[in-house]
Every structure is written in structure tokens, then in C-alpha cells.
Motif scaffolding. Sequence first.
Motif, PDB file in Angstrom:
ATOM      1  N   LYS A  40     -23.561 -19.447 -15.183  1.00 49.28           N
ATOM      2  CA  LYS A  40     -22.898 -18.131 -15.782  1.00 49.28           C
ATOM      3  C   LYS A  40     -21.496 -18.591 -16.233  1.00 49.28           C
ATOM      4  N   VAL A  41     -21.112 -17.867 -17.057  1.00 51.89           N
ATOM      5  CA  VAL A  41     -19.696 -18.241 -17.844  1.00 51.89           C
ATOM      6  C   VAL A  41     -18.756 -16.979 -17.620  1.00 51.89           C
ATOM      7  N   TYR A  42     -17.643 -17.578 -17.119  1.00 53.20           N
ATOM      8  CA  TYR A  42     -16.410 -16.525 -16.830  1.00 53.20           C
ATOM      9  C   TYR A  42     -15.043 -17.092 -17.522  1.00 53.20           C
ATOM     10  N   LEU A  43     -14.376 -16.004 -18.030  1.00 55.24           N
ATOM     11  CA  LEU A  43     -13.105 -16.256 -18.296  1.00 55.24           C
ATOM     12  C   LEU A  43     -12.195 -16.874 -17.559  1.00 55.24           C
ATOM     13  N   GLY A  44     -11.235 -17.892 -17.732  1.00 56.74           N
ATOM     14  CA  GLY A  44     -10.351 -18.600 -16.755  1.00 56.74           C
ATOM     15  C   GLY A  44      -9.208 -18.788 -17.571  1.00 56.74           C
ATOM     16  N   TYR A  45      -8.037 -19.282 -17.072  1.00 59.32           N
ATOM     17  CA  TYR A  45      -6.817 -19.419 -17.292  1.00 59.32           C
ATOM     18  C   TYR A  45      -6.307 -20.689 -16.721  1.00 59.32           C
ATOM     19  N   ALA A  46      -5.740 -21.486 -17.690  1.00 55.41           N
ATOM     20  CA  ALA A  46      -5.248 -22.724 -17.115  1.00 55.41           C
ATOM     21  C   ALA A  46      -3.623 -22.498 -16.551  1.00 55.41           C
ATOM     22  N   THR A  47      -3.246 -22.832 -15.419  1.00 52.00           N
ATOM     23  CA  THR A  47      -2.027 -22.565 -14.674  1.00 52.00           C
ATOM     24  C   THR A  47      -0.911 -23.497 -15.415  1.00 52.00           C
ATOM     25  N   HIS A  48       0.188 -23.156 -15.162  1.00 49.42           N
ATOM     26  CA  HIS A  48       1.309 -24.033 -15.708  1.00 49.42           C
ATOM     27  C   HIS A  48       1.426 -25.444 -15.429  1.00 49.42           C
ATOM     28  N   GLU A  49       1.097 -25.393 -14.029  1.00 47.78           N
ATOM     29  CA  GLU A  49       1.039 -27.007 -13.358  1.00 47.78           C
ATOM     30  C   GLU A  49       0.141 -27.668 -13.957  1.00 47.78           C
ATOM     31  N   LYS A  50      -1.359 -26.898 -14.241  1.00 46.72           N
ATOM     32  CA  LYS A  50      -2.377 -27.804 -15.051  1.00 46.72           C
ATOM     33  C   LYS A  50      -1.802 -28.141 -16.240  1.00 46.72           C
ATOM     34  N   LEU A  51      -1.224 -27.303 -16.960  1.00 47.84           N
ATOM     35  CA  LEU A  51      -0.876 -27.592 -18.235  1.00 47.84           C
ATOM     36  C   LEU A  51       0.076 -28.746 -18.534  1.00 47.84           C
ATOM     37  N   ARG A  52       0.777 -28.998 -17.426  1.00 51.28           N
ATOM     38  CA  ARG A  52       1.978 -29.993 -17.204  1.00 51.28           C
ATOM     39  C   ARG A  52       1.163 -31.282 -17.000  1.00 51.28           C
ATOM     40  N   TYR A  55      -2.165 -33.281 -20.721  1.00 47.20           N
ATOM     41  CA  TYR A  55      -1.513 -33.028 -21.834  1.00 47.20           C
ATOM     42  C   TYR A  55      -2.608 -32.698 -23.035  1.00 47.20           C
ATOM     43  N   LYS A  56      -3.811 -33.045 -23.105  1.00 46.41           N
ATOM     44  CA  LYS A  56      -4.867 -32.751 -23.982  1.00 46.41           C
ATOM     45  C   LYS A  56      -5.119 -31.256 -24.030  1.00 46.41           C
ATOM     46  N   LEU A  57      -5.397 -30.691 -22.874  1.00 44.94           N
ATOM     47  CA  LEU A  57      -5.522 -29.290 -22.438  1.00 44.94           C
ATOM     48  C   LEU A  57      -4.330 -28.528 -22.975  1.00 44.94           C
ATOM     49  N   ALA A  58      -3.144 -28.871 -22.721  1.00 49.46           N
ATOM     50  CA  ALA A  58      -1.978 -28.283 -23.169  1.00 49.46           C
ATOM     51  C   ALA A  58      -1.895 -28.182 -24.609  1.00 49.46           C
ATOM     52  N   SER A  59      -2.049 -29.414 -25.244  1.00 46.29           N
ATOM     53  CA  SER A  59      -1.805 -29.395 -26.671  1.00 46.29           C
ATOM     54  C   SER A  59      -2.894 -28.591 -27.368  1.00 46.29           C
ATOM     55  N   ASP A  60      -4.351 -28.477 -26.894  1.00 44.61           N
ATOM     56  CA  ASP A  60      -5.173 -27.655 -27.594  1.00 44.61           C
ATOM     57  C   ASP A  60      -5.120 -26.131 -27.328  1.00 44.61           C
ATOM     58  N   LEU A  61      -4.714 -25.675 -26.069  1.00 44.30           N
ATOM     59  CA  LEU A  61      -4.147 -24.317 -25.942  1.00 44.30           C
ATOM     60  C   LEU A  61      -2.901 -24.035 -26.622  1.00 44.30           C
ATOM     61  N   ARG A  62      -2.198 -24.795 -26.763  1.00 48.29           N
ATOM     62  CA  ARG A  62      -0.866 -24.638 -27.349  1.00 48.29           C
ATOM     63  C   ARG A  62      -1.092 -24.213 -28.806  1.00 48.29           C
ATOM     64  N   LYS A  64      -3.932 -23.068 -29.979  1.00 48.79           N
ATOM     65  CA  LYS A  64      -4.670 -21.851 -30.036  1.00 48.79           C
ATOM     66  C   LYS A  64      -3.672 -20.613 -29.718  1.00 48.79           C
ATOM     67  N   ARG A  65      -2.625 -20.903 -28.983  1.00 48.40           N
ATOM     68  CA  ARG A  65      -1.537 -19.938 -28.914  1.00 48.40           C
ATOM     69  C   ARG A  65      -2.153 -19.125 -27.638  1.00 48.40           C
ATOM     70  N   HIS A  66      -3.101 -19.768 -26.697  1.00 50.82           N
ATOM     71  CA  HIS A  66      -2.931 -18.958 -25.429  1.00 50.82           C
ATOM     72  C   HIS A  66      -3.435 -19.979 -24.440  1.00 50.82           C
ATOM     73  N   SER A  67      -3.519 -19.651 -23.066  1.00 48.77           N
ATOM     74  CA  SER A  67      -4.071 -20.598 -22.167  1.00 48.77           C
ATOM     75  C   SER A  67      -5.351 -20.030 -21.437  1.00 48.77           C
ATOM     76  N   ILE A  68      -6.452 -19.674 -22.488  1.00 47.68           N
ATOM     77  CA  ILE A  68      -7.860 -19.177 -21.871  1.00 47.68           C
ATOM     78  C   ILE A  68      -8.764 -20.150 -21.885  1.00 47.68           C
ATOM     79  N   VAL A  69      -9.676 -20.353 -20.879  1.00 52.77           N
ATOM     80  CA  VAL A  69     -10.615 -21.237 -21.026  1.00 52.77           C
ATOM     81  C   VAL A  69     -11.809 -20.600 -20.593  1.00 52.77           C
ATOM     82  N   ARG A  70     -13.126 -21.210 -20.599  1.00 53.53           N
ATOM     83  CA  ARG A  70     -14.520 -20.940 -20.342  1.00 53.53           C
ATOM     84  C   ARG A  70     -14.681 -21.655 -19.086  1.00 53.53           C
ATOM     85  N   ALA A  71     -15.042 -20.883 -17.923  1.00 55.95           N
ATOM     86  CA  ALA A  71     -15.649 -21.777 -16.738  1.00 55.95           C
ATOM     87  C   ALA A  71     -17.098 -21.288 -16.623  1.00 55.95           C
ATOM     88  N   ASP A  72     -17.659 -22.789 -16.956  1.00 58.21           N
ATOM     89  CA  ASP A  72     -19.208 -22.464 -16.908  1.00 58.21           C
ATOM     90  C   ASP A  72     -19.650 -23.013 -15.527  1.00 58.21           C
TER      91      ASP A  72
END
Length: 344
Positions: A40-52, A55-62, A64-72
Motif C-alpha cells: 500500500k502506498v501513502y503520502l508522507g512528509y520528510a521532517t526538517h530534521e530528516k532533511l538536515r 542531503y540527497k533527499l533535501a536537494s531533490d525535494l528542494r 521539486k519545491r515540496h517535502s512530500i514523499v511516497r511511503a510504500d
Amino acid sequence: MKSCSRREADRRAFVEQVRESKENGYLLSSKKIGSGAFSKVYLGYATHEKLRQNYKLASDLRRKRHSIVRADKPELPAQRSWRLCPRWSPAWEPLHLQIQLYEMYKNHKRTFLVLELASRGDLLEHVNATSDRRESPGLEEEEARRLFRQIVSAVAHCHNAGIVHRDLKCENILLDECGFIKLTDFGFANCCSLKNSLMSTFCGSVAYTAPEILMSKKYNGELADLWSLGVILYAMVTGKLPFKERQPQKMIHVVKQGLVFRHPCLCSPECQSLIQGLLQLKPASRLGLQQVASHRWMLPATSAIFHQVMSSTASPPEPGAALEKTATRGKNPHSLPPQRGALS
């Protein structure tokens, strides 16, 4: 009584999953955006701590101008689902063509895959929505050509790396915020180090599965992927599936009768030629990726990315009334009802 107890158990399980996700740096929402036979796939959001921390996650989401991910969340025992996870290796995924895997984490019950969100949904949804808007089934050929070039490039990249997908279908092709395709769901992908090696695992979705797999014969994974590409292209330009049966044995009978374009046909003779070249009953008779790339329907103005990927593709192996949501099949498949709007 059972229904109430089941709902309460599901609620407790979801609360536990929310807690686990938060401990790993993600806020799991209750919005389910997809499901299949194994997850099952849900919407999720990366926390500020996780983005810190990432770096790869933070750079990619920045970008895309959002902090949304898919949680599979694969619905398999953690021991089994973890064995599937290497098939999602980022080394297989060119940034511009395939869904990015950001992180995996697990416990004794379940495994979580944190994936890039493709905000425009899957190709199935896009074809159906466009058909409704146009009041005519399928995509216009120019758009279908643009998207199909990208799909072929993604598959060529996989085959060049010795990977066969084995579950290519409209639901596994996503569209990002810019309308570019992203190939996903490598749960049935496999390494194919020898060009003419044969496989025997029954996998894929009946509507898109090559006839040799349906007949339980040993098969070449690359040639099976080519059949699936033909089904995808047919669905894109007609808004229909070329062969409509749920049971493998019935599908074999329909496929053997041959491809028939409904009258009046909504696609050009050149497009029909390409589809027919891919949907050949004999695997060795199907067009190879190089032949697909140079087909007259694919030209002119092929993109630079397409040229770059296809130029390194090895030679093809030697001879030897809406879209229906299909369920992923494993060995000994059984029919599952469509989950949302469908190609018919």
C-alpha cells in the motif's frame, strides 16, 4: 462485531506505523494514493530534521519545491520483503526516467520504502482523464509519441544494465510535476547477465503479460518487456486494452486470434505498424528496441535523451471502454477486481 474489531485492529496498526515513520524522520499521512497485490502506498512528509540529515533527499525535494514523499509498505513478512529491496537499488535508476528510492527501513513486521512522489499520478489515470477531457478515447498521437519515447528510453536503460522489468504496465509508469515519465515498481525485475538466457517465473499482469509467459514456457525477459510495450502503446492511443481477459488461459486463446484494431481506428497506419511489430505472438518476431527507436512513427525530432540512451543499446536478440486497473500477478495468479477507473 468482526467488522468493528477488524477496523480497530487496522486503526491500531496504522497508529503504530505512523509512530515508526516519525521515529525514522517521516510524517505518514492517512491518504492512500495506491495499492497493489504486495503493498500500500501513502503520502508522507520528510521532517526538517530528516532533511538536515539527508542531503540527497533535501536537494531533490528542494528542487521539486515540496517535502512530500511516497511511503510504500510491502504487505509481506519483513524477511521476504527485504529480499525484494535490492531490486530497488538506486544504481539502476537514472534521475530523469525512474522513481528515486530515498530510503528503506524495517522492523520484524514490515518494510517501508520511501520513494519520490510523482505528483501527476500514473499513465492509466492520465489516459483516462485525457480521454474524458477530449471526449475521445486515448491520447493524441503527438503526446503519445513524446511519452512513449521516454518509456522506451527507460526500458533501454534497464536492458543495457542487464535488467528486465517484467511488470511493465500503465500503472507502473508515473508522471512527475513536469509531465515526464518515471518508471517504477521493480518488484519483479531481475538480472539477465546473458543476452539469450531464459526465465521461468510467472509474473506480471495478465493484460500486459507476454503470451509465452501465460503459456508457462521459458522466456527471454527482454522480449517479454517488448510485448508489454506494445500493449502500453495500444492503450495510450486507443484508450483500450488490445486483449481483454482476466484468466491466463482465456487470454492465450484471445491473443492467438491476433490483434484487431477496432473500426474506425483512431491511430495512424504508422502507429498501427509499430504496435503490430511489438505484439507478435512469436517472441523472436517482435521488433527490438533499436528497431522501435528507428521506426518511422517515432521520428522525427527524437529527443537528445532518447538518442543518448538508444545509441548504447545492444543489438536485439537473434531470432531463436476505459483502461482497466490490473493487479500484479505472481506465480499461480488469481483475478483481482480493478481498484479504480479502468481501460476496457
